[in-house]
Design an enzyme around this catalytic site. Structure first.
Site, PDB file in Angstrom:
ATOM      1  N   GLU A   9       0.805  -1.220   0.000  1.00  0.00           N
ATOM      2  CA  GLU A   9       0.000   0.000   0.000  1.00  0.00           C
ATOM      3  C   GLU A   9       0.843   1.277   0.000  1.00  0.00           C
ATOM      4  O   GLU A   9       0.669   2.155   0.862  1.00  0.00           O
ATOM      5  CB  GLU A   9      -0.962  -0.003   1.201  1.00  0.00           C
ATOM      6  CG  GLU A   9      -1.966  -1.139   1.146  1.00  0.00           C
ATOM      7  CD  GLU A   9      -2.911  -1.173   2.340  1.00  0.00           C
ATOM      8  OE1 GLU A   9      -2.717  -0.372   3.279  1.00  0.00           O
ATOM      9  OE2 GLU A   9      -3.856  -1.992   2.330  1.00  0.00           O
ATOM     10  N   GLU A  65      -5.057  -8.959  -0.174  1.00  0.00           N
ATOM     11  CA  GLU A  65      -5.789  -8.575   1.035  1.00  0.00           C
ATOM     12  C   GLU A  65      -7.254  -8.367   0.665  1.00  0.00           C
ATOM     13  O   GLU A  65      -7.571  -7.567  -0.223  1.00  0.00           O
ATOM     14  CB  GLU A  65      -5.251  -7.280   1.661  1.00  0.00           C
ATOM     15  CG  GLU A  65      -3.999  -7.455   2.495  1.00  0.00           C
ATOM     16  CD  GLU A  65      -3.675  -6.213   3.307  1.00  0.00           C
ATOM     17  OE1 GLU A  65      -4.620  -5.457   3.636  1.00  0.00           O
ATOM     18  OE2 GLU A  65      -2.486  -5.996   3.607  1.00  0.00           O
TER      19      GLU A  65
END
Length: 494
Positions: A185, A318
């Site tokens: 991220e 995820e």
């Protein structure tokens, strides 16, 4: 060589399984990234453990800093036994580094050894393992290991270069079951556009465009040092690449660039997709709606069209739906929809598990330490202290949707004989290792095995048993043509 089996009730299901999944057996080499993504099947994150960065903890104790018990082999054994074939291990490295010799960021040997120990828990279970750089993204006033701005670009590239140089060397003997993920991220933490930007095709927020350029440079640096390690395994290794904040939008924006890679077809895209966001993460309590299916499609389809259709895999490493005390029905409906659509788009999913349950969240509120807006962080599917599932019905639902039979992960659950009807059996007994054996009460006209690519591997006529010891390990479809019908069975040869 061991033969295991799984009943397939319809030829359509068999065809789907053979074109989308295979099995692992021994070292894995020479597969392209798309093939590896098919082998990953479905996975589980051991989150908020090796990635924890809690202040006040030092050395190996940081693994305990966010309240989870130490990762154990028995815990990962149970993850594999349940049916998960992929293990993602988020790791934060920065607080375990120091300046030494050629490295501005030298990884502490004890920390690297602990991470390697956990990686081996997965590899020893014949799992695919994803290893990454996780919570080392922060502002220059926080933990400044990387920060995607032009002012800190050189430092950020240096950090990524140092870490991946060491990891490539440490894990160079590992085959394709170990997958590297360059960054988790990457984004401008704390900025108003930290998690979103508009429009997708050509963002108007200059700070986000700047960050995307730096992220492209960091991804390229990671690929360069991994490939330049010199070991064949690192030239063969699959590397997952994130766009801005690892969002689906960050992967499809025209500002995102896949790194140049001397290894052909060894890169994949990694995205995180807790979608619809209000349902799956923080926010008011909402229930699953039929319209959510279209919302999920709208998120995943652009990635499918831009990458998967070009033979570049997309791994959703995820995803989850937070427990907001909304009851099982909504979460089960979401699992069925999200995992089903992801399978349709050929994207393996890795469940995010941070160890936090709804009960722990409520306790935190009473004690005054939990942010009341963080009800979206209740992704505690496993009790890390016992290694057992808090919500086994959720895990069972995932396995049901993806078509995994957990019994096949535990050899003790595999029966020796499967009756195809009253007159014919396939015998897979310990005394018959390496053979597919047909019953003799009816005439067997032909036995044929097809491999995972649909090609005929071996065939024989008018036999009682057929040796398969000459075949490579893998997934096969057995077709038995007898006097009273045609029978089909999917087997795994290990």
């Amino acid at each position: 060589m061991v033969i295991t089996k799984k009943w397939v009730s319809a030829i359509a299901a068999v065809a789907f399984a053979l074109t989308t999944h295979s099995v692992m057996a021994g070292p894995v080499h020479g597969q392209d990234a798309m093939e590896i993504s098919r082998l990953m099947y479905t996975g589980w994150n051991v989150g908020n453990s090796l990635d924890a960065i809690q202040q006040g903890y030092s050395d190996l104790d940081t693994e305990l800093g966010w309240g989870n018990a130490k990762i154990t082999k028995s815990m990962i054994d149970n993850v594999r036994k349940t049916g998960f074939r992929t293990l993602r291990i988020p790791v934060s490295w920065g607080q375990h580094t120091y300046k030494s010799g050629q490295y501005q960021y030298k990884i502490d040997d004890k920390w690297l050894s602990r991470v390697k120990e956990v990686v081996d828990y997965g590899i020893d279970n014949d799992m695919y393992v994803i290893l990454n750089i996780h919570h080392d993204n922060g502002s220059q006033f926080d933990h400044p290991y990387f920060w995607p701005t032009n002012n800190t670009k050189d430092q950020s590239v240096r950090y990524v270069t140092d870490i991946w140089t060491q990891l490539a060397e440490c894990f160079k003997e590992y085959d394709q079951r170990l997958i590297f993920e360059t960054l988790n991220e990457p984004r401008i933490v704390g900025d108003r556009y930290e998690w979103w930007f508009t429009p997708v095709d050509n963002p108007s927020q200059q700070q986000v465009v700047e960050a995307m350029g730096v992220i492209n440079a960091m991804n390229q640096a990671a690929v360069d040092v991994i490939r330049n390690n010199g070991h064949e395994n690192n030239r063969d290794r699959v590397i997952l690449i994130p766009g801005y904040d690892a969002s689906p939008e960050g992967a499809v924006t025209n500002k995102f660039q896949l790194p140049n890679d001397p290894s052909q077809n060894r890169l994949g895209i990694e995205i995180h997709a807790y979608r619809p966001t209000e349902l799956c993460l923080s926010g008011p309590l909402t229930m699953f709606q039929e319209s959510d299916k279209q919302a999920i499609r709208d998120v995943l389809r652009p990635c499918y069209e831009k990458y998967v259709q070009r033979n570049i895999p997309v791994v959703i490493d995820e995803t989850s739906i937070s427990d907001k005390d909304q009851g099982d029905w909504t979460r089960m409906q979401w699992i069925e929809a999200f995992y089903g659509i992801a399978m349709e788009y050929k994207m393996p999913c890795v469940l995010w598990d941070n160890g936090t349950t709804w009960e722990a969240y409520q306790l935190g509120l009473k004690q005054g330490w939990a942010d009341p807006n963080q009800n979206g962080e209740c992704h505690g599917f496993m009790n890390r202290s016992t290694g057992e599932w808090n919500q086994p019905q959720m895990i069972q639902k995932i396995m049901e949707v993806v078509g995994e039979d957990p019994n096949l992960s535990d050899p003790s659950n595999v029966e020796n004989t499967l009756a195809l009807n009253d007159n014919m059996v396939l015998t897979l007994s310990p005394e018959e290792i390496g053979f597919v054996k047909c019953g003799t009460s009816v005439e067997v006209n032909m036995v044929t095995l097809f491999n995972a690519q649909g090609a005929m591997a071996i065939t024989a006529y008018h036999v009682e048993s057929l040796s398969v010891t000459s075949l490579p390990a893998g997934l096969y479809l057995v077709v038995v043509v007898s006097a009273d019908g045609v029978y089909k069975e999917k087997i795994m040869i290990r």
